[in-house]
Design a protein around this motif. Structure first.
Motif, mmCIF file in Angstrom:
data_model
loop_
_atom_site.group_PDB
_atom_site.id
_atom_site.type_symbol
_atom_site.label_atom_id
_atom_site.label_comp_id
_atom_site.label_asym_id
_atom_site.label_seq_id
_atom_site.Cartn_x
_atom_site.Cartn_y
_atom_site.Cartn_z
ATOM 1 N N ASN A 82 0.830 -1.202 0.000
ATOM 2 C CA ASN A 82 0.000 0.000 0.000
ATOM 3 C C ASN A 82 0.867 1.254 0.000
ATOM 4 O O ASN A 82 0.565 2.242 -0.675
ATOM 5 C CB ASN A 82 -0.914 -0.010 1.223
ATOM 6 C CG ASN A 82 -1.908 1.131 1.235
ATOM 7 O OD1 ASN A 82 -2.861 1.159 0.468
ATOM 8 N ND2 ASN A 82 -1.684 2.093 2.114
ATOM 9 N N LYS A 139 2.172 2.381 -3.425
ATOM 10 C CA LYS A 139 1.234 2.881 -4.438
ATOM 11 C C LYS A 139 1.325 4.407 -4.545
ATOM 12 O O LYS A 139 1.464 5.089 -3.536
ATOM 13 C CB LYS A 139 -0.197 2.484 -4.075
ATOM 14 C CG LYS A 139 -0.478 0.989 -4.174
ATOM 15 C CD LYS A 139 -1.919 0.681 -3.761
ATOM 16 C CE LYS A 139 -2.218 -0.809 -3.881
ATOM 17 N NZ LYS A 139 -3.615 -1.122 -3.469
ATOM 18 N N ASP A 164 -3.372 6.590 -7.026
ATOM 19 C CA ASP A 164 -3.998 5.267 -7.133
ATOM 20 C C ASP A 164 -5.257 5.237 -6.265
ATOM 21 O O ASP A 164 -5.175 5.379 -5.041
ATOM 22 C CB ASP A 164 -3.006 4.200 -6.683
ATOM 23 C CG ASP A 164 -3.488 2.780 -6.962
ATOM 24 O OD1 ASP A 164 -4.715 2.578 -7.087
ATOM 25 O OD2 ASP A 164 -2.641 1.877 -7.057
ATOM 26 N N LYS A 191 -5.334 2.943 -3.087
ATOM 27 C CA LYS A 191 -4.439 3.188 -1.952
ATOM 28 C C LYS A 191 -5.257 3.514 -0.705
ATOM 29 O O LYS A 191 -6.147 4.368 -0.728
ATOM 30 C CB LYS A 191 -3.491 4.347 -2.267
ATOM 31 C CG LYS A 191 -2.411 4.597 -1.212
ATOM 32 C CD LYS A 191 -1.554 5.784 -1.622
ATOM 33 C CE LYS A 191 -0.471 6.072 -0.592
ATOM 34 N NZ LYS A 191 0.638 5.100 -0.651
ATOM 35 N N SER A 215 -3.497 4.156 7.008
ATOM 36 C CA SER A 215 -2.857 2.835 7.008
ATOM 37 C C SER A 215 -2.486 2.335 8.397
ATOM 38 O O SER A 215 -1.718 1.378 8.533
ATOM 39 C CB SER A 215 -1.611 2.865 6.118
ATOM 40 O OG SER A 215 -0.747 3.921 6.510
#
Length: 363
Positions: free
Chosen positions: A138, A141, A145, A148, A152
């Protein structure tokens, strides 16, 4: 020959019964629905439910080797969750803050946990808790994108607010961003553990001791310097201790360059107050390293941003907005512990596990 076979079978049965009597429940991925009973389960969540139904002061669950794709919360006081082998008994789940839950809403950071402890006197021992969110993929990216994940954060182990006397022994906590969360009011003792991560991967407002643990900073895509931060405490100013590392090793994965990780940065969480919503001014985070090995990837402490009432960025600094200290550390990173962040002897000598945790309940 028949006598020998019969004797072996009887011995096997006897050992199985004796083995089962040592635990209130046994979990194994090899168990089928026909095997499930008052003591045998194929899922950890089933054993946790049995512990809640039993209503005992102590309830011990033995988890055999295997990979358990489960996400659960322990709400029962006195539960002991003991794995067969630290590296082969694996609890994992793929959930990040920005991912959607089954109901369509996002998990959020606190909700992204694999295992959450929300009760007193819980023990986790001899297992791995892994958030299997693919952070590196991830992270790589491009921002353009649409797949994504923007948030996170992916917690492996969370000790919930006011969960006290939690013991975590010989456990691997495997993740990237926000691997371990200890919330305000909680007390946790980590012994002989491994914690892996990158960004703020040990964080929160709770009091926790990491005793003889290996804390491993993970490699990250090229171009990110700093790559991450070991801690992001949000300890309330009235709580004397936050994240305390004693006789531990703060190490790194292969490929992590020198001076690429901060020892910690002060997290002032955004909260709602009577006069508005802004960074908590009383979250004066506390991190302390005592008798620890500090690797060459550690450049010292760093600042962290928050929000004002007017939704403007506000910076918090390690010298005045946190309680960041060290005492008798060694290794190449120890030289970056500035004198202003070193405890004098009369204070350093009183930093014992019992003193920090408020008693010897951890033994």
């Amino acid at each position: 020959m028949k006598t020998n076979i019969s004797s072996a079978l009887l011995l096997s049965l006897f050992c199985s019964f004796a083995y089962a009597e040592n635990y209130d429940a046994i979990v194994s991925p090899a168990f089928s629905s026909q095997d499930e009973s008052a003591h045998h389960y194929s899922k950890i969540t089933q054993a946790i439910a049995a512990a809640q139904a039993a209503g005992r002061e102590h309830y011990t669950i033995y988890v055999k080797d295997g990979v358990y794709n489960e996400k659960f919360e322990i709400k029962v006081p006195g539960v002991q969750l003991i794995g067969q082998d630290r590296d082969k008994t694996i609890i994992e789940y793929n959930s990040a803050s920005g991912m959607k839950r089954p109901d369509g809403k996002k998990w959020g950071t606190s909700g992204s946990y694999v295992l959450r402890v929300s009760a007193d006197n819980v023990t986790l021992k001899n297992l791995t808790v892994r958030n299997s969110f693919n952070y590196p993929a991830n992270d790589a990216k491009p921002q353009s994108d649409p797949t994504k994940i923007r948030s996170s954060q992916a917690v492996a182990l969370e000790v919930n607010k006011n969960a006290n006397h939690v013991k975590v022994e010989q456990v691997v906590m495997d993740g990237y961003q926000d691997t371990v969360l200890v919330k305000a009011g909680s007390t946790t003792y980590f012994k002989d553990c491994v914690v892996k991560g990158n960004v703020d991967f040990i964080f929160g407002g709770g009091t926790a001791v990491f005793d003889h643990c290996n804390v491993i900073a993970r490699n990250r895509a090229a171009g990110y310097i700093p790559m991450g931060y070991i801690t992001a405490p949000s300890t309330d100013v009235h709580t004397p201790y936050g994240l305390v590392f004693i006789n531990s090793r703060i190490e790194k994965e292969a490929g992590v360059p020198k001076d690429s990780y901060g020892l910690g940065r002060p997290w002032h969480p955004t909260r709602t107050f009577k006069d508005g919503r802004y960074a908590d001014p009383e979250a004066i985070g506390a991190t302390l390293y005592v008798n620890c090995y500090l690797g060459d990837h550690l450049f010292g402490w760093d600042k962290m941003s928050g929000w004002t009432k007017d939704h403007e960025v506000q910076w918090f600094y390690p010298d005045k907005d946190a309680r960041f200290f060290g005492y008798h550390n060694y290794g190449p990173g120890a030289k970056n512990m500035s004198d202003g962040h070193k405890l004098p002897d009369h204070q350093g000598k009183q930093i014992t596990i019992a003193h920090v945790l408020g008693g010897q309940w951890y033994k």
